[in-house]
Design a protein around this motif. Structure first.
Motif, PDB file in Angstrom:
ATOM      1  N   GLU A  93       0.667  -1.121   0.125  1.00 36.08           N
ATOM      2  CA  GLU A  93      -0.060   0.008   0.155  1.00 36.08           C
ATOM      3  C   GLU A  93       0.913   1.342   0.203  1.00 36.08           C
ATOM      4  OE1 GLU A  93      -3.270   0.460  -0.109  1.00 36.08           O
ATOM      5  OE2 GLU A  93      -3.758  -1.809  -0.588  1.00 36.08           O
ATOM      6  N   VAL A  95       3.511   3.664  -1.480  1.00 39.12           N
ATOM      7  CA  VAL A  95       4.130   4.140  -2.867  1.00 39.12           C
ATOM      8  C   VAL A  95       5.157   5.104  -2.612  1.00 39.12           C
ATOM      9  CG1 VAL A  95       2.050   3.580  -3.990  1.00 39.12           C
ATOM     10  CG2 VAL A  95       2.413   6.130  -3.048  1.00 39.12           C
ATOM     11  N   LYS A 232      -1.581   4.048  -1.467  1.00 42.20           N
ATOM     12  CA  LYS A 232      -2.163   4.106  -2.746  1.00 42.20           C
ATOM     13  C   LYS A 232      -3.679   4.633  -2.309  1.00 42.20           C
ATOM     14  CE  LYS A 232      -0.088   0.056  -4.683  1.00 42.20           C
ATOM     15  NZ  LYS A 232       0.031  -1.335  -5.149  1.00 42.20           N
TER      16      LYS A 232
END
Length: 417
Positions: A93, A95, A232
């Protein structure tokens, strides 16, 4: 397919109100009940959509200067922030990651003094974590360079200090320097290399950014305060923070953006609940009108009830007839309210500017609210919940009149006919 006679009679009573009004589609009181339910449902949908829009707008503006998740050390410095960032990026999750230094300081310009939350950042990495680089109204975030002692200010903060690009401001660090004469504050002159506008007054008036190397040197930090992460899906921030607490090595604290602004979000949720309760009372009033409408219908239809009873209809069948009538009125009112309210909430960004243009007014002056447009976010879950509650209240309102109809005695009803 032929429907049971209870359904046929119930719908017939719903359509025909001639004995009450002389002619027309439905009795006047039933129409008022239906309109009341529709207006209550529509008002509730519109108000909650606008509140959702405001919450989204403020949240997005907050997150333009805040990270989704922050990892920091209780000692004030993470010895190996790169290892922490690498471990965090292993989570699917996450980034992007960027180091930061947090501190409090004073900025002075002439006789003007402003307290600020100072953040030391690495410009290239910071641009991947938050949107502040795209919100620069003057200069660039990349103008912050190690040893250059440049500073980026919020728009309101720059206005309060009356500075622009190239102007000098003096930063006063709270940690002093020990000298034979006592503790002296540490002062450093910075050059304004950028101005940003996030649209959130708290940050535009109280946040300043400098290069992370300059921040570590000025505040004598051996390492960055922590690591900021971008996800994300920001809605999963609490779950990601929990997962990271199990996988990251070292004695670290983790907080997500919902915890950083917990008081504000809690206040918004309380306001939404209170508005929901208050506006639901409009639907309740319309439901009471439905009760009075059905009671009058039962009184008017007593001869019909008596005839049906003499023909063999049971009390349950009589009750079902008037229950179907009331539920039909409630369903139509709820459906109209859901349709009209959803349409109005969806087109508020178009309707409100049109009204402002026609009447030459401005509902949200940017200088006061920092939001020039009325935002709206239609949530299907809110619409479903409102529709179910409105229909349930309408159904409950039909129980007493239906029960009363089932208690009508044929002999007494036909006595004066």
């Amino acid at each position: 397919m032929k429907l049971p006679y209870e359904w046929q009679i119930g719908w017939r009573y719903t359509r025909a109100g001639k004995r009450t009004t002389g002619n027309g589609f439905i009795s006047f009181i039933a129409v008022i009940s239906m309109v009341g339910i529709a207006l209550g449902v529509a008002a509730l949908i519109v108000v909650l959509s606008v509140m959702n829009g405001f919450q989204r707008e403020v949240r997005d503006r907050m997150l333009s200067v805040l990270a989704h998740v922050e990892i920091y050390s209780p000692t004030g410095a993470i010895p190996d922030w790169r290892q922490t960032a690498t471990e965090a990026l292993r989570n699917r999750e996450v980034v992007a990651a960027a180091p930061y230094v947090d501190a409090q300081a004073l900025l002075t310009r002439g006789e003007t003094v402003s307290g600020v939350a100072l953040r030391g950042v690495e410009p290239s990495a910071e641009a991947k974590v938050e949107d502040i680089a795209s919100e620069m109204t003057a200069g660039r975030l990349a103008n912050l360079t190690p040893g250059g002692f440049g500073i980026v200010l919020g728009k309101e903060l720059a206005g309060n200090l009356d500075v622009g690009l190239g102007d000098k401001v003096t930063l006063v660090a709270p940690e002093g320097t020990m000298t034979p004469a006592g503790v002296l504050p540490r002062l450093k002159q910075f050059t304004v290399v950028g101005v940003f506008s996030s649209g959130h007054y708290e940050y535009d008036s109280g946040l300043a950014l400098i290069d992370i190397v300059d921040a570590q040197a000025l505040f004598r930090r051996p390492a960055p305060s922590g690591v900021r992460l971008k996800l994300k899906d920001m809605e999963r921030a609490p779950q990601v923070a929990y997962d990271l607490s199990k996988t990251l090595s070292g004695d670290l604290y983790i907080r997500d953006w919902t915890r950083q602004n917990k008081t504000w979000f809690s206040a918004v949720q309380i306001e939404k609940r209170m508005m929901f309760i208050i506006l639901t009372l409009i639907i309740a009033v319309a439901a009471f009108n439905l009760v009075s409408s059905l009671v009058m219908t039962v009184t008017d239809k007593q001869p019909d009830i008596a005839i049906l009873r003499t023909l063999g209809a049971g009390r349950r069948s009589i009750m079902k007839i008037f229950f179907i009538q009331g539920v039909t009125i409630g369903f139509i009112g709820t459906a109209l309210g859901v349709g009209f309210g959803s349409l109005l909430a969806y087109y508020i960004p178009v309707i409100v500017p049109a009204i402002e243009h026609v009447f030459q007014v401005q509902f949200l002056p940017p200088s006061v609210y920092f939001i020039s447009e009325l935002p709206s976010q239609l949530e299907p879950s809110d619409v479903l919940r409102i529709g179910v509650i409105a229909f349930a209240m309408s159904a409950l309102a039909t129980l007493y009149p239906s029960w009363r109809a089932s208690r009508v005695k044929p002999a007494e009803a036909l006595r004066y006919e």
